[in-house]
Design an enzyme around this catalytic site. Structure first.
Site, PDB file in Angstrom:
ATOM      1  NE  ARG A  31       0.538   1.356   4.648  1.00 44.67           N
ATOM      2  CZ  ARG A  31       2.194   2.163   4.210  1.00 44.67           C
ATOM      3  NH1 ARG A  31       2.816   2.006   3.467  1.00 44.67           N
ATOM      4  NH2 ARG A  31       2.669   1.829   5.444  1.00 44.67           N
ATOM      5  CD  GLU A  37       1.632   7.758   6.860  1.00 46.70           C
ATOM      6  OE1 GLU A  37       1.175   6.472   7.480  1.00 46.70           O
ATOM      7  OE2 GLU A  37       1.625   8.430   5.818  1.00 46.70           O
ATOM      8  CG  HIS A  38       2.874   8.095  13.114  1.00 46.13           C
ATOM      9  ND1 HIS A  38       3.909   6.687  13.303  1.00 46.13           N
ATOM     10  CD2 HIS A  38       3.459   8.484  11.614  1.00 46.13           C
ATOM     11  CE1 HIS A  38       4.464   6.709  12.745  1.00 46.13           C
ATOM     12  NE2 HIS A  38       4.466   7.073  12.138  1.00 46.13           N
ATOM     13  N   GLY A 126      10.991  -3.680   3.787  1.00 44.34           N
ATOM     14  CA  GLY A 126      11.810  -2.709   3.769  1.00 44.34           C
ATOM     15  C   GLY A 126      11.299  -2.135   3.145  1.00 44.34           C
ATOM     16  N   GLY A 128       9.210   0.080   2.544  1.00 40.90           N
ATOM     17  CA  GLY A 128       8.321   1.120   3.643  1.00 40.90           C
ATOM     18  C   GLY A 128       6.695   0.893   2.537  1.00 40.90           C
ATOM     19  CG  ASP A 176       0.276  -0.901   7.158  1.00 45.88           C
ATOM     20  OD1 ASP A 176      -0.025  -0.062   7.153  1.00 45.88           O
ATOM     21  OD2 ASP A 176       1.775  -1.138   7.938  1.00 45.88           O
ATOM     22  CE1 TYR A 226       4.593   2.625  13.420  1.00 46.14           C
ATOM     23  CE2 TYR A 226       3.474   1.479  14.958  1.00 46.14           C
ATOM     24  CZ  TYR A 226       2.814   2.146  14.706  1.00 46.14           C
ATOM     25  OH  TYR A 226       1.500   1.467  13.883  1.00 46.14           O
TER      26      TYR A 226
HETATM   27  C1  GLA Z   1       3.007   1.039   9.962  1.00 47.16           C
HETATM   28  C2  GLA Z   1       2.336   1.052  10.894  1.00 47.16           C
HETATM   29  C3  GLA Z   1       1.161   1.407  10.494  1.00 47.16           C
HETATM   30  C4  GLA Z   1       1.182   3.122  10.780  1.00 47.16           C
HETATM   31  C5  GLA Z   1       2.211   3.910   9.653  1.00 47.16           C
HETATM   32  C6  GLA Z   1       2.096   4.674  10.526  1.00 47.16           C
HETATM   33  O1  GLA Z   1       2.593   1.175   8.638  1.00 47.16           O
HETATM   34  O2  GLA Z   1       2.454  -0.552  10.169  1.00 47.16           O
HETATM   35  O3  GLA Z   1      -0.463   0.311  10.809  1.00 47.16           O
HETATM   36  O4  GLA Z   1       1.134   3.332  11.773  1.00 47.16           O
HETATM   37  O5  GLA Z   1       2.916   2.535  10.490  1.00 47.16           O
HETATM   38  O6  GLA Z   1       0.030   5.852   9.498  1.00 47.16           O
END
Ligand code: GLA
Length: 389
Positions: A31, A37-38, A126, A128, A176, A226
């Site tokens: 994805r 984000e976050h 890895g 992202g 995700d 994280y």
């Molecule tokens: C990672 C995590 C997601 C989300 C993003 C930040 O990809 O797996 O659940 O928290 O970071 O948005």
């Protein structure tokens, strides 16, 4: 490589390893998150799309009590012994993702039996783009075939998230796994992470394209940073007297600023602002208002960089270069995407200018960093699919 070709290669690798054809083949996509984000672990909104980069899992029964896991990319093979309780492999082992998903099925009384399995992916781990979530969801889709039980997609995403928590040691949110399970071609997915309600927002205007720029760096901070961010968000919610930051407004945050640790204050400022930006961006996409969506993406990046502190020089370089190209050169907006500390940026661009923009970003990024980026366009792809069932 398209999905059909990847599936063909996976079946061929299966045949070479196990000397027969697979009975089932399933796939799930990676994805890219346009914005939000976050926010997922703060009960907020996220706005991702599935991309045309997949993980394929092929399998057949082997009439034993073992699941043999192999990868066409040469990762160390692994065996799950179903005659005893499953346990995670040492941290960092790729097999923890499928193992955690198998464990989730067993917990629900769903027994896949012994299997020979072959796994193959487009794109590196890895990067992202959540190859790991794609691996979780593709495995779960395969196990639905092997057990004859189709899970509700929300339950499937939650099962996969738990696999990441318990087996891969990553306390991720739900984004995700959700988009990998529920994504739809030509659509972005607006997900309310609190109610888990989803809205598929059409994204089929041929004049715009989503450009993904992989910085090809991964700073190894992610592991510890994280969970720290999650804790800081919980601390902020507690201090504000709300169940989660979803329930906080900018005004409430300002009222409590004096009693908040300055770092925790800034973390909360990002999250509260980002939840708002995400619903605004969804409205912008619905209306085809690309300049507005682009501005929200830049604002998201600034907050992730300055308040949430999960960006890095390479991500900032890409956003900087994209910003200098500007709308006149075809870039509406750009931001880091995903957890941060490396990985990818996502840019919303004019389709007609994709080649020129890609070239300029590649050249200037390489001049600044000495690293060659990987740049590609993806249309919104399809979520988990059965290719042979
Ligand atoms: C990672 C995590 C997601 C989300 C993003 C930040 O990809 O797996 O659940 O928290 O970071 O948005």
């Amino acid at each position: 490589m398209n999905l059909q070709e990847l599936a063909r290669q996976t079946a061929q690798a299966f045949q070479q390893a196990y000397g027969r054809d697979p009975q089932w083949i399933a796939a799930a996509p990676g994805r890219v998150n346009l914005i939000g984000e976050h926010t997922d672990y703060n009960d907020g909104f996220v706005f991702p799309m599935a991309i045309e980069r997949y993980t394929v899992v092929a399998a057949a029964p082997n009439h034993s009590d073992q699941i043999q896991l192999r990868s066409a990319q040469g990762d160390q093979p692994a065996t799950l012994d179903l005659s005893r309780p499953l346990a995670p492999f040492p941290k960092g082992n790729w097999a923890n993702y499928p193992a955690g998903v198998v464990a989730g099925f067993l917990t629900r009384g769903l027994k896949p039996g012994g299997l020979d399995v072959m796994i193959h992916s487009t794109g590196p781990l890895g990067g992202g783009l959540t190859r790991s979530a794609a691996l979780d969801v593709a495995t779960a889709t395969l196990l639905e075939l092997a057990t004859g039980k189709t899970l509700d997609p929300v339950e499937k995403a939650l099962l996969c998230q738990k696999a990441e928590h318990d087996y891969a040691g990553m306390p991720c949110g739900i984004m995700d796994q959700f988009i990998s399970a529920l994504g739809k071609e030509s659509h972005l997915l607006l997900l309310d992470c609190r109610t888990r309600q989803t809205e598929l927002v059409p994204m089929s205007d041929p004049s715009v394209a989503v450009l993904i720029i992989n910085t090809n760096v991964k700073h190894e901070l992610t592991g510890s940073e994280y969970p720290t961010r999650r804790k800081q968000c919980e601390a902020a919610a507690k201090a504000l007297g709300v169940p989660s930051l979803r329930d906080a407004s900018p005004e409430l945050l300002e009222q409590h600023q004096a009693k908040l640790d300055p770092v925790v204050y800034r973390r909360a400022r990002h999250v509260i602002g980002e939840i708002e930006r995400t619903t605004h961006a969804a409205a912008g996409v619905r209306a085809g208002n690309w300049p507005t969506v682009g501005q929200l993406m830049y604002a998201s990046h600034r907050a992730l960089k300055d308040d949430y502190e999960v960006s890095c020089k390479e991500l900032d370089d890409v956003v900087d270069i994209a910003g200098a190209i500007g709308v006149a050169g075809g870039v509406y907006g750009c931001r880091m995407t995903g957890g941060g500390f490396g990985g990818c940026c996502v840019a919303l661009v004019k389709a007609a200018a994709v080649d020129a923009i890609s070239k300029r970003i590649a050249t200037e990024y390489q001049q600044r960093t000495g690293i060659e980026p990987t740049i590609f366009v993806s249309r919104p792809g399809q979520g988990a699919t059965v290719l042979k069932g």
